[in-house]
Design a protein around this motif. Structure first.
Motif, PDB file in Angstrom:
ATOM      1  N   PHE A 113      25.103  -9.032  -5.331  1.00  0.00           N
ATOM      2  CA  PHE A 113      26.059  -8.373  -6.222  1.00  0.00           C
ATOM      3  C   PHE A 113      25.353  -7.842  -7.477  1.00  0.00           C
ATOM      4  O   PHE A 113      24.273  -8.325  -7.842  1.00  0.00           O
ATOM      5  N   SER A 114      26.023  -6.866  -8.113  1.00  0.00           N
ATOM      6  CA  SER A 114      25.561  -6.327  -9.393  1.00  0.00           C
ATOM      7  C   SER A 114      24.070  -5.953  -9.322  1.00  0.00           C
ATOM      8  O   SER A 114      23.607  -5.468  -8.280  1.00  0.00           O
ATOM      9  N   LEU A 115      23.337  -6.191 -10.405  1.00  0.00           N
ATOM     10  CA  LEU A 115      21.913  -5.852 -10.402  1.00  0.00           C
ATOM     11  C   LEU A 115      21.054  -7.063 -10.041  1.00  0.00           C
ATOM     12  O   LEU A 115      19.832  -7.050 -10.228  1.00  0.00           O
ATOM     13  N   ASN A 116      21.710  -8.112  -9.519  1.00  0.00           N
ATOM     14  CA  ASN A 116      21.026  -9.394  -9.342  1.00  0.00           C
ATOM     15  C   ASN A 116      19.724  -9.313  -8.546  1.00  0.00           C
ATOM     16  O   ASN A 116      18.733  -9.934  -8.896  1.00  0.00           O
ATOM     17  N   ARG A 117      19.740  -8.516  -7.471  1.00  0.00           N
ATOM     18  CA  ARG A 117      18.522  -8.433  -6.647  1.00  0.00           C
ATOM     19  C   ARG A 117      17.431  -7.643  -7.374  1.00  0.00           C
ATOM     20  O   ARG A 117      16.247  -7.996  -7.302  1.00  0.00           O
ATOM     21  N   LEU A 118      17.835  -6.591  -8.087  1.00  0.00           N
ATOM     22  CA  LEU A 118      16.847  -5.787  -8.830  1.00  0.00           C
ATOM     23  C   LEU A 118      16.197  -6.628  -9.930  1.00  0.00           C
ATOM     24  O   LEU A 118      15.022  -6.465 -10.238  1.00  0.00           O
ATOM     25  N   ILE A 119      16.975  -7.529 -10.510  1.00  0.00           N
ATOM     26  CA  ILE A 119      16.461  -8.366 -11.600  1.00  0.00           C
ATOM     27  C   ILE A 119      15.351  -9.292 -11.076  1.00  0.00           C
ATOM     28  O   ILE A 119      14.381  -9.557 -11.769  1.00  0.00           O
ATOM     29  N   ARG A 120      15.504  -9.745  -9.839  1.00  0.00           N
ATOM     30  CA  ARG A 120      14.495 -10.646  -9.249  1.00  0.00           C
ATOM     31  C   ARG A 120      13.341  -9.880  -8.598  1.00  0.00           C
ATOM     32  O   ARG A 120      12.398 -10.494  -8.105  1.00  0.00           O
ATOM     33  N   LEU A 121      13.448  -8.562  -8.550  1.00  0.00           N
ATOM     34  CA  LEU A 121      12.506  -7.759  -7.767  1.00  0.00           C
ATOM     35  C   LEU A 121      11.110  -7.678  -8.385  1.00  0.00           C
ATOM     36  O   LEU A 121      10.972  -7.559  -9.599  1.00  0.00           O
ATOM     37  N   THR A 122      10.080  -7.750  -7.527  1.00  0.00           N
ATOM     38  CA  THR A 122       8.703  -7.633  -8.014  1.00  0.00           C
ATOM     39  C   THR A 122       8.055  -6.362  -7.449  1.00  0.00           C
ATOM     40  O   THR A 122       8.504  -5.834  -6.431  1.00  0.00           O
ATOM     41  N   GLU A 123       6.993  -5.916  -8.117  1.00  0.00           N
ATOM     42  CA  GLU A 123       6.255  -4.718  -7.682  1.00  0.00           C
ATOM     43  C   GLU A 123       5.747  -4.898  -6.253  1.00  0.00           C
ATOM     44  O   GLU A 123       5.765  -3.961  -5.451  1.00  0.00           O
ATOM     45  N   SER A 124       5.281  -6.117  -5.931  1.00  0.00           N
ATOM     46  CA  SER A 124       4.702  -6.310  -4.601  1.00  0.00           C
ATOM     47  C   SER A 124       5.779  -6.231  -3.515  1.00  0.00           C
ATOM     48  O   SER A 124       5.504  -5.769  -2.410  1.00  0.00           O
ATOM     49  N   GLU A 125       6.998  -6.643  -3.845  1.00  0.00           N
ATOM     50  CA  GLU A 125       8.075  -6.497  -2.847  1.00  0.00           C
ATOM     51  C   GLU A 125       8.368  -5.023  -2.580  1.00  0.00           C
ATOM     52  O   GLU A 125       8.668  -4.627  -1.454  1.00  0.00           O
ATOM     53  N   ILE A 126       8.277  -4.196  -3.643  1.00  0.00           N
ATOM     54  CA  ILE A 126       8.512  -2.754  -3.474  1.00  0.00           C
ATOM     55  C   ILE A 126       7.434  -2.170  -2.548  1.00  0.00           C
ATOM     56  O   ILE A 126       7.738  -1.451  -1.590  1.00  0.00           O
ATOM     57  N   THR A 127       6.178  -2.517  -2.819  1.00  0.00           N
ATOM     58  CA  THR A 127       5.068  -1.999  -2.006  1.00  0.00           C
ATOM     59  C   THR A 127       5.218  -2.437  -0.554  1.00  0.00           C
ATOM     60  O   THR A 127       5.021  -1.661   0.379  1.00  0.00           O
ATOM     61  N   GLU A 128       5.591  -3.709  -0.386  1.00  0.00           N
ATOM     62  CA  GLU A 128       5.740  -4.258   0.968  1.00  0.00           C
ATOM     63  C   GLU A 128       6.847  -3.529   1.744  1.00  0.00           C
ATOM     64  O   GLU A 128       6.683  -3.173   2.902  1.00  0.00           O
ATOM     65  N   ARG A 129       7.961  -3.291   1.057  1.00  0.00           N
ATOM     66  CA  ARG A 129       9.057  -2.627   1.763  1.00  0.00           C
ATOM     67  C   ARG A 129       8.758  -1.152   2.021  1.00  0.00           C
ATOM     68  O   ARG A 129       9.177  -0.602   3.031  1.00  0.00           O
ATOM     69  N   TYR A 130       7.977  -0.547   1.153  1.00  0.00           N
ATOM     70  CA  TYR A 130       7.560   0.847   1.388  1.00  0.00           C
ATOM     71  C   TYR A 130       6.748   0.899   2.694  1.00  0.00           C
ATOM     72  O   TYR A 130       6.970   1.764   3.540  1.00  0.00           O
ATOM     73  N   SER A 131       5.860  -0.082   2.881  1.00  0.00           N
ATOM     74  CA  SER A 131       5.086  -0.134   4.135  1.00  0.00           C
ATOM     75  C   SER A 131       6.018  -0.385   5.307  1.00  0.00           C
ATOM     76  O   SER A 131       5.814   0.137   6.396  1.00  0.00           O
ATOM     77  N   GLY A 132       7.051  -1.204   5.064  1.00  0.00           N
ATOM     78  CA  GLY A 132       8.050  -1.452   6.107  1.00  0.00           C
ATOM     79  C   GLY A 132       8.702  -0.148   6.555  1.00  0.00           C
ATOM     80  O   GLY A 132       8.937   0.072   7.740  1.00  0.00           O
ATOM     81  N   PHE A 133       8.972   0.739   5.608  1.00  0.00           N
ATOM     82  CA  PHE A 133       9.557   2.041   5.941  1.00  0.00           C
ATOM     83  C   PHE A 133       8.561   2.889   6.746  1.00  0.00           C
ATOM     84  O   PHE A 133       8.934   3.567   7.692  1.00  0.00           O
ATOM     85  N   GLU A 134       7.295   2.832   6.349  1.00  0.00           N
ATOM     86  CA  GLU A 134       6.283   3.605   7.090  1.00  0.00           C
ATOM     87  C   GLU A 134       6.210   3.120   8.532  1.00  0.00           C
ATOM     88  O   GLU A 134       6.121   3.916   9.464  1.00  0.00           O
ATOM     89  N   ASP A 135       6.298   1.797   8.723  1.00  0.00           N
ATOM     90  CA  ASP A 135       6.268   1.235  10.082  1.00  0.00           C
ATOM     91  C   ASP A 135       7.474   1.701  10.886  1.00  0.00           C
ATOM     92  O   ASP A 135       7.382   1.948  12.079  1.00  0.00           O
ATOM     93  N   LEU A 136       8.612   1.799  10.199  1.00  0.00           N
ATOM     94  CA  LEU A 136       9.864   2.183  10.865  1.00  0.00           C
ATOM     95  C   LEU A 136       9.784   3.559  11.502  1.00  0.00           C
ATOM     96  O   LEU A 136      10.400   3.802  12.535  1.00  0.00           O
ATOM     97  N   ILE A 137       9.049   4.458  10.847  1.00  0.00           N
ATOM     98  CA  ILE A 137       9.046   5.844  11.331  1.00  0.00           C
ATOM     99  C   ILE A 137       7.713   6.245  11.977  1.00  0.00           C
ATOM    100  O   ILE A 137       7.530   7.390  12.347  1.00  0.00           O
TER     101      ILE A 137
END
Ligand code: AMP
Length: 303
Positions: A275-299
């Protein structure tokens, strides 16, 4: 790295999804946008809140790196939105909208803000969006606009006027059909382009996003998540990642648009996990990088 300016709502949201319920939590289009964009670049927020707006929320945004010099504290109550989602999380049902301090809000851009090169006009009254655009001292390098059914239906003329002057428009698929006056999304995107914007981004919730840039299409899937909790703010977070990436790289070409919508999708995939911004508040730079790679794998075509 270039600066980014957003004008839009800062809100207290009450939301119910099949997985839970929250009351008067931090929300608003400009809030989600700016917090997400702050992971990429310097971002300045223009908007208003009432005197009832909790100090802790202001602190959270400032700590996240959002410049609040353009956030006005006005007499009265903060904007409130009440929404509900069924199991089809792609569609929000608005139960109540209280404009409150937004009803008479007339932003005045300070000199420094009027020269910011990347501008996002979040979902607010089209007259306000145009007013902000007119106050820019120099034509920004890129202007993006978001809107919703409420304005497409009720303020079409004003919306069409501001659309003539923007480069990018972001809408969901129902809004694209409504704005383009076409049931087919491809035709709708072309019809929207004819109104002015060179880039049309259609947000399709769990189905990802479709983008038309200078007549060419590009698609990005949504990240396949096992637990989607609350889609509120996904569209604005998407726009924050998208514009944040473009401003950070100071690019507006077609290739940059493609990378930017992947980054928008990455950021939105986090927002919906809580809910709200709760996940963004806990978010780290490395999680962003990791999920970006996840997107690259997806396509990727070769596994
Ligand atoms: P979205 O990213 O499309 O899910 O936008 C959700 C946010 O938009 C919520 O946090 C609301 O506070 C805000 N919102 C809803 N309706 C309006 C409106 N009419 N004007 C401005 N902001 C709104």
């Amino acid at each position: 790295m270039a600066d980014l300016l957003v004008v839009g709502s800062v809100a207290l949201d009450s939301v119910e999804t099949p997985f839970g319920k929250v009351s008067e939590v931090l929300g608003g289009a400009a809030t989600y946008f700016s917090y997400a964009a702050s992971f990429f670049t310097r971002v300045h927020l223009v908007g208003t809140v009432g005197q009832d707006f909790p100090e802790a929320h202001l602190k959270l945004l400032t700590t996240g790196g959002v410049d609040l010099a353009g956030l006005q504290v006005s007499q009265g109550r903060t904007f409130r939105w009440v929404g509900q989602y069924g199991y089809d999380l792609n569609e929000a049902r608005t139960l109540d909208t209280q404009l409150n301090v937004f009803a008479d809000f007339r932003p005045r851009l300070a000199d420094a803000l009027a020269e910011v090169p990347y501008l996002f006009l979040a979902n607010i009254h089209p007259a306000l969006q145009l007013d902000v655009l007119r106050q820019m001292r120099r034509r920004p390098k890129l202007v993006a606009l978001d809107t919703m059914n409420f304005w497409i239906q009720g303020e079409r003329e004003g919306l069409v006027r501001v659309l003539r002057e923007v480069d990018v428009v972001t809408v969901n698929d129902a809004e694209a059909r409504q704005l383009g006056g076409e049931p087919n999304l491809v035709k709708a995107a072309r019809a929207i382009t004819a109104l002015g914007p060179r880039v049309v981004v259609i947000k399709r919730g769990e189905y990802g996003a479709l983008m038309m840039t200078d007549g060419a299409f590009f698609v990005v899937p949504a990240y396949p998540l096992e637990s989607v909790f609350d889609p509120t703010g996904a569209g604005d977070t998407f726009a924050g990642g998208f514009m944040g990436w473009l401003a950070a790289h100071d690019r507006t070409d077609a290739g940059a648009m493609r990378r930017a919508i992947v980054n928008g999708s990455v950021m939105a995939s986090f927002t919906v996990e809580d809910f709200s911004l709760n996940r963004l508040i806990r978010l780290t730079e490395s999680e962003i990088t990791e999920r970006y790679s996840g997107f690259e794998d997806l396509i990727r075509l070769s596994p």
